[in-house]
Motif scaffolding. Sequence first.
Motif, short mmCIF file in Angstrom:
data_model
loop_
_atom_site.label_atom_id
_atom_site.label_comp_id
_atom_site.label_asym_id
_atom_site.label_seq_id
_atom_site.Cartn_x
_atom_site.Cartn_y
_atom_site.Cartn_z
N LEU A 179 14.96 -0.30 1.04
CA LEU A 179 15.72 0.03 2.25
C LEU A 179 14.91 -0.29 3.50
O LEU A 179 15.43 -0.84 4.48
CB LEU A 179 16.10 1.51 2.24
CG LEU A 179 17.18 1.93 1.23
CD1 LEU A 179 17.36 3.45 1.27
CD2 LEU A 179 18.51 1.24 1.54
N TYR A 180 13.62 0.03 3.47
CA TYR A 180 12.77 -0.26 4.63
C TYR A 180 12.69 -1.76 4.89
O TYR A 180 12.69 -2.21 6.04
CB TYR A 180 11.36 0.31 4.40
CG TYR A 180 10.43 0.01 5.56
CD1 TYR A 180 10.48 0.80 6.72
CD2 TYR A 180 9.54 -1.05 5.52
CE1 TYR A 180 9.65 0.52 7.79
CE2 TYR A 180 8.72 -1.34 6.59
CZ TYR A 180 8.78 -0.55 7.73
OH TYR A 180 7.97 -0.85 8.80
N MET A 181 12.66 -2.55 3.81
CA MET A 181 12.51 -4.00 3.97
C MET A 181 13.74 -4.65 4.60
O MET A 181 13.70 -5.83 4.97
CB MET A 181 12.23 -4.66 2.61
CG MET A 181 10.86 -4.35 2.03
SD MET A 181 9.51 -4.76 3.15
CE MET A 181 9.77 -6.53 3.35
N GLU A 182 14.83 -3.93 4.74
CA GLU A 182 16.01 -4.49 5.41
C GLU A 182 15.87 -4.47 6.93
O GLU A 182 16.71 -5.04 7.63
CB GLU A 182 17.27 -3.75 4.94
CG GLU A 182 17.56 -4.00 3.46
CD GLU A 182 18.93 -3.51 3.02
OE1 GLU A 182 19.50 -2.69 3.75
OE2 GLU A 182 19.41 -3.97 1.97
N LYS A 183 14.82 -3.83 7.45
CA LYS A 183 14.56 -3.90 8.88
C LYS A 183 13.99 -5.28 9.22
O LYS A 183 13.09 -5.77 8.53
CB LYS A 183 13.56 -2.82 9.29
CG LYS A 183 14.06 -1.39 9.07
CD LYS A 183 13.03 -0.38 9.53
CE LYS A 183 13.55 1.04 9.37
NZ LYS A 183 12.57 2.04 9.86
N PRO A 184 14.49 -5.93 10.27
CA PRO A 184 14.02 -7.29 10.60
C PRO A 184 12.51 -7.38 10.77
O PRO A 184 11.89 -8.35 10.33
CB PRO A 184 14.76 -7.57 11.92
CG PRO A 184 15.98 -6.71 11.89
CD PRO A 184 15.57 -5.46 11.17
N ALA A 218 6.06 6.58 6.98
CA ALA A 218 6.72 7.63 6.19
C ALA A 218 5.79 8.80 5.93
O ALA A 218 6.25 9.92 5.69
CB ALA A 218 7.24 7.07 4.88
N GLY A 219 4.49 8.56 5.94
CA GLY A 219 3.55 9.63 5.67
C GLY A 219 3.49 10.04 4.21
O GLY A 219 2.97 11.10 3.88
N ARG A 220 4.04 9.24 3.34
CA ARG A 220 4.03 9.53 1.90
C ARG A 220 4.23 8.23 1.14
O ARG A 220 4.64 7.21 1.72
CB ARG A 220 5.15 10.50 1.53
CG ARG A 220 6.54 9.96 1.85
CD ARG A 220 7.65 10.92 1.42
NE ARG A 220 8.96 10.44 1.83
CZ ARG A 220 9.70 9.55 1.16
NH1 ARG A 220 9.22 9.04 0.03
NH2 ARG A 220 10.88 9.16 1.60
N GLY A 221 3.95 8.25 -0.15
CA GLY A 221 4.23 7.08 -0.97
C GLY A 221 5.72 6.90 -1.17
O GLY A 221 6.46 7.88 -1.29
N LEU A 222 6.17 5.65 -1.16
CA LEU A 222 7.60 5.36 -1.31
C LEU A 222 7.87 4.82 -2.71
O LEU A 222 7.05 4.09 -3.28
CB LEU A 222 8.04 4.31 -0.29
CG LEU A 222 7.84 4.67 1.19
CD1 LEU A 222 8.36 3.52 2.07
CD2 LEU A 222 8.53 5.97 1.54
N ASN A 223 9.04 5.15 -3.25
CA ASN A 223 9.45 4.50 -4.49
C ASN A 223 10.10 3.15 -4.16
O ASN A 223 10.28 2.79 -2.98
CB ASN A 223 10.36 5.40 -5.33
CG ASN A 223 11.68 5.72 -4.62
OD1 ASN A 223 12.22 4.89 -3.89
ND2 ASN A 223 12.20 6.91 -4.85
N SER A 224 10.49 2.42 -5.19
CA SER A 224 10.99 1.06 -4.97
C SER A 224 12.26 1.05 -4.12
O SER A 224 12.43 0.17 -3.26
CB SER A 224 11.29 0.40 -6.33
OG SER A 224 10.12 0.31 -7.10
N LYS A 238 0.82 -1.22 0.00
CA LYS A 238 0.00 0.00 0.00
C LYS A 238 0.84 1.26 0.00
O LYS A 238 0.43 2.29 -0.52
CB LYS A 238 -0.94 -0.01 1.21
CG LYS A 238 -2.12 -0.96 1.04
CD LYS A 238 -3.14 -0.77 2.15
CE LYS A 238 -4.37 -1.65 1.89
NZ LYS A 238 -5.37 -1.51 2.97
N GLU A 239 2.04 1.20 0.59
CA GLU A 239 2.87 2.40 0.68
C GLU A 239 3.72 2.62 -0.57
O GLU A 239 4.40 3.64 -0.69
CB GLU A 239 3.82 2.30 1.89
CG GLU A 239 3.11 2.26 3.23
CD GLU A 239 2.82 0.84 3.69
OE1 GLU A 239 2.81 -0.07 2.83
OE2 GLU A 239 2.61 0.65 4.89
N LEU A 240 3.74 1.67 -1.49
CA LEU A 240 4.60 1.75 -2.68
C LEU A 240 3.85 2.37 -3.84
O LEU A 240 2.75 1.92 -4.19
CB LEU A 240 5.10 0.35 -3.06
CG LEU A 240 5.98 0.26 -4.31
CD1 LEU A 240 7.33 0.94 -4.06
CD2 LEU A 240 6.19 -1.20 -4.71
#
Length: 423
Positions: A191-196, A180-186, A147-149
């Motif tokens: 980078l976010y997905m590297e959080k455990p 993030a409060g905004r849409g993220l690009n890929s 949803k955030e992408l």
Amino acid sequence: MNFDVVVIGAGLSGLSAASAALGRGKSVAIVAKGSGNLSSASGHIQLLGHYPPEAQGHAGNPEEAIKTLIRKNPLHPYALLGIERIRDAVARFLKNSESFGLPYGGSLLENRLIPTSAGTLIPAALTPPSSWRDFSEASEIVVAGFKELIDFYPAFVAESLASRCKAPLKHLWVEMGTGAGRGLNSYDMALYMEKPEALKSLASQLKPHVKEGTFIFIPAVLGVTGHLALSESLESGLGCPVIELVTLPPSVPGHRLAEAFRRHLLRRGVEFLWGHDAVLEACNGKRCISLELGRGTGKGFSLKGRAFVLATGGVLGEGLMVLPGKIEETVLGIPVHYQKPFAEGDFLGSRELPLAMAGIKVNKALQPLSPETGEVLFENVHVAGRTLAGYDPYLEKSDSGVALATGYAAGLNAAGEDSSDDH
């Protein structure tokens, strides 16, 4: 600064050239104005996706298609190299990709059909580890969007792929709670997905939708530097294959390849000179002696080489500059071969475009030639990638393949330029 081989350009052709010259024991420098287009590319290697181009059908066996192309078009960059040199380039790349921790799969003998975020299947011979599995026998395909992408719509992907896949497709959304409060690009999402906690959250939302024979399709956001470990962990947790789909730029698989390749070359001693405009400084007859870097900045300096590889890209990469009524090569001032008008015909049609075919004419050693006389202009300069004339990479789906193969060949040829007294 003196080097055996100076590579101008840091895209796939430049990196391949540097790797080849390094393998011959040469000192190598790469000079680049920017990071190159590889970082925003798909990350797949398309050797020859369509042939003949006007047929617009996928070439099942790239090697056989390239052999036919060589017979019919002796001026194509592939024809100048020959099939053996192309095989060597592919083998070298596959070996390199294992060395820099991003082992590619595939071969010269088969085009894989890769699903994309546009809901299409594109042909590619060499693919990153998480972008392809044989999903022909899947019992079900689940397309998951974040949803955030931004710019990825799972319903659209599933509907578009439905006619191209045997298995039924369904779609769903996952929500990562990035805050993030905004849409993220890929790239941001990767980078976010590297959080455990992010991978655990994704696995927990996908797991209820997995049954025997399920394949999961997601946008290519499974990490940047920790990608392989994340991909293996997610597949292990779900108990099913997970395929990453190429997204709109910034393309994370292209960025992964570019960064892994550069780190590999850095560890082996290649000198990277970033952020520099380069122009010809001195030559001796038909031999280039040095480049001037940083002209007009007050901090200019000279870069000498025994041999040079020109891998600055085409019009999009600014290696070729389109000006009113003409096209110029921007570093060495080599005359460009082109036909007028530049953009004749249907831009999205099945004919080769004059602008796409524009570039520098070369001989089998990839030395630049005069478009009018065929005379060699620089004996110790070798040209690679999109700077070359004589092919339409967009129509053929051969852009990364020609970059890889001609870069490798140009690097080898430059490594042989070590007997001059001009150093």
